[in-house]
Design an enzyme around this catalytic site. Sequence first.
Site, PDB file in Angstrom:
ATOM      1  N   VAL A  22       0.845  -1.204   0.000  1.00  0.00           N
ATOM      2  CA  VAL A  22       0.000   0.000   0.000  1.00  0.00           C
ATOM      3  C   VAL A  22       0.881   1.254   0.000  1.00  0.00           C
ATOM      4  CG1 VAL A  22      -1.626   1.349   1.390  1.00  0.00           C
ATOM      5  CG2 VAL A  22      -2.026  -1.082   1.060  1.00  0.00           C
ATOM      6  N   LYS A  48       6.829 -15.786   1.904  1.00  0.00           N
ATOM      7  CA  LYS A  48       7.539 -16.976   1.391  1.00  0.00           C
ATOM      8  C   LYS A  48       6.737 -18.242   1.686  1.00  0.00           C
ATOM      9  CE  LYS A  48      12.479 -18.154   1.259  1.00  0.00           C
ATOM     10  NZ  LYS A  48      12.830 -17.438   0.041  1.00  0.00           N
ATOM     11  N   ALA A  57      16.028 -22.692   5.327  1.00  0.00           N
ATOM     12  CA  ALA A  57      16.558 -22.892   6.684  1.00  0.00           C
ATOM     13  C   ALA A  57      17.494 -24.107   6.687  1.00  0.00           C
ATOM     14  CB  ALA A  57      15.412 -23.080   7.669  1.00  0.00           C
ATOM     15  N   ASP A  73      13.812 -12.820   4.575  1.00  0.00           N
ATOM     16  CA  ASP A  73      12.931 -12.593   3.423  1.00  0.00           C
ATOM     17  C   ASP A  73      11.628 -13.382   3.495  1.00  0.00           C
ATOM     18  OD1 ASP A  73      14.061 -15.047   2.948  1.00  0.00           O
ATOM     19  OD2 ASP A  73      14.268 -14.740   0.787  1.00  0.00           O
ATOM     20  N   GLU A 142      12.392  -8.168   3.106  1.00  0.00           N
ATOM     21  CA  GLU A 142      13.394  -7.898   2.066  1.00  0.00           C
ATOM     22  C   GLU A 142      12.712  -7.186   0.904  1.00  0.00           C
ATOM     23  OE1 GLU A 142      16.793 -10.611   0.398  1.00  0.00           O
ATOM     24  OE2 GLU A 142      15.038 -10.866  -0.882  1.00  0.00           O
TER      25      GLU A 142
HETATM   26  P1  0O2 Z   1      12.828 -16.873  -3.518  1.00  0.00           P
HETATM   27  O1  0O2 Z   1      12.078 -18.065  -3.951  1.00  0.00           O
HETATM   28  O2  0O2 Z   1      12.818 -15.783  -4.533  1.00  0.00           O
HETATM   29  O3  0O2 Z   1      12.415 -16.400  -2.178  1.00  0.00           O
HETATM   30  P2  0O2 Z   1      21.808 -16.968  -1.347  1.00  0.00           P
HETATM   31  O4  0O2 Z   1      22.438 -17.478  -0.089  1.00  0.00           O
HETATM   32  O5  0O2 Z   1      22.770 -16.252  -2.275  1.00  0.00           O
HETATM   33  O6  0O2 Z   1      21.006 -18.028  -2.073  1.00  0.00           O
HETATM   34  P3  0O2 Z   1      20.581 -15.015   0.378  1.00  0.00           P
HETATM   35  O7  0O2 Z   1      21.830 -14.995   1.170  1.00  0.00           O
HETATM   36  O8  0O2 Z   1      19.319 -15.380   1.071  1.00  0.00           O
HETATM   37  O9  0O2 Z   1      20.725 -15.893  -0.952  1.00  0.00           O
HETATM   38  O10 0O2 Z   1      20.367 -13.544  -0.062  1.00  0.00           O
HETATM   39  P4  0O2 Z   1      20.391 -12.966  -1.466  1.00  0.00           P
HETATM   40  O11 0O2 Z   1      21.585 -13.375  -2.227  1.00  0.00           O
HETATM   41  O12 0O2 Z   1      20.195 -11.518  -1.202  1.00  0.00           O
HETATM   42  O13 0O2 Z   1      19.086 -13.589  -2.195  1.00  0.00           O
HETATM   43  C1  0O2 Z   1      17.825 -13.428  -1.690  1.00  0.00           C
HETATM   44  C2  0O2 Z   1      16.835 -13.505  -2.823  1.00  0.00           C
HETATM   45  O14 0O2 Z   1      17.320 -12.819  -3.964  1.00  0.00           O
HETATM   46  C3  0O2 Z   1      16.561 -14.894  -3.326  1.00  0.00           C
HETATM   47  O15 0O2 Z   1      15.636 -15.512  -2.497  1.00  0.00           O
HETATM   48  C4  0O2 Z   1      16.005 -14.599  -4.708  1.00  0.00           C
HETATM   49  O16 0O2 Z   1      14.687 -14.116  -4.646  1.00  0.00           O
HETATM   50  C5  0O2 Z   1      16.895 -13.481  -5.154  1.00  0.00           C
HETATM   51  N1  0O2 Z   1      18.081 -14.018  -5.836  1.00  0.00           N
HETATM   52  C6  0O2 Z   1      19.343 -14.015  -5.380  1.00  0.00           C
HETATM   53  N2  0O2 Z   1      20.158 -14.564  -6.275  1.00  0.00           N
HETATM   54  C7  0O2 Z   1      19.413 -14.918  -7.341  1.00  0.00           C
HETATM   55  C8  0O2 Z   1      19.695 -15.522  -8.623  1.00  0.00           C
HETATM   56  O17 0O2 Z   1      20.819 -15.836  -8.959  1.00  0.00           O
HETATM   57  N3  0O2 Z   1      18.628 -15.715  -9.444  1.00  0.00           N
HETATM   58  C9  0O2 Z   1      17.362 -15.364  -9.119  1.00  0.00           C
HETATM   59  N4  0O2 Z   1      16.395 -15.580 -10.014  1.00  0.00           N
HETATM   60  N5  0O2 Z   1      17.064 -14.791  -7.932  1.00  0.00           N
HETATM   61  C10 0O2 Z   1      18.075 -14.577  -7.054  1.00  0.00           C
HETATM   62  P5  0O2 Z   1      15.490 -17.087  -2.481  1.00  0.00           P
HETATM   63  O18 0O2 Z   1      15.110 -17.501  -1.109  1.00  0.00           O
HETATM   64  O19 0O2 Z   1      16.716 -17.735  -3.040  1.00  0.00           O
HETATM   65  O20 0O2 Z   1      14.324 -17.392  -3.465  1.00  0.00           O
END
Ligand code: 0O2
Length: 268
Positions: A22, A48, A57, A73, A142
Amino acid sequence: METINWKEVLLPYEQAVNELIVKFNSIKKAYNTDGVHSPIEQVDGRVKAISSIIGKANKRNIHIDEIFEKLEDISGVRIICRFVEDIDKVVSIIRERDGKDMNVLEEEDYVTHTKKSGYRSYHITINYPIYTVNGRKDIKAEIQIRTLAMNFWATIEHSLRYKYNGNMPDDLKERLQVCAEAAFILDTEMTTIRDELLEAQKIVQIKNNLVDEIISNIHNLYFYAKVEKMNEFNQKFIELYQEGNIDKLLEFNRQLDVMAKLYKVKYV
Ligand code: 0O2
């Protein structure tokens, strides 16, 4: 350890997502109302999925009791921009709210520091307070900020990543990196169009202000000039307005100014 009542536990996270959507949509609306280009094109959000929470986790060796403290996130908001420059603007908007209705905990700039996969996006982790019947609760969320092109790439890559469950073939990874490069070039090209767009908006704004001024000048002249003369002014204005030439409208407004001074001198 007690079993988790997921539905109940995730409720505040859903509230945080809804409130943030919003708020960001209101910012978009405020820009649009002012007739100015909005750095925010689209706002999405999600809580999520439970399976993804547990999966992440496990991957990070986070104990189930610590999930809500350590996963940042569970509440996620995505802000889509038209142009790369808009990302900086959105980041500034969020920073300005730091310490007010949200607290910025961390920023990750994957726009400048592209991930190995080709992923580009700006991430901001915030603490967002919500108020429930049980009082205040701080929720980590996030915010992902990215352009339409970055989002297109990330969405496709995410689906493939899910399909291959972490075992994506190397040739596919390489093709996705090429696509990421293409998305980067598209964003760079779009930047030049952004300047054109802003210029066009400025011209519309100038024209609107000028038209307001002309109408107000014509109204003032009604007190002094003859009806026939006023009909002539109105007719001329309609013709020039339809033609849309700013220089001619400026000249017409100058003539109205001179006319107004003349009439005032004559009748005051
Ligand atoms: P979802 O399903 O989108 O929630 P990492 O340890 O690098 O895997 P981390 O430390 O949690 O990730 O933090 P990061 O790197 O900031 O990534 C958080 C989210 O960013 C991811 O959440 C994705 O949504 C997005 N993201 C990061 N890297 C990539 C990538 O290479 N490709 C895509 N498509 N998205 C990415 P989740 O939980 O992985 O997935």
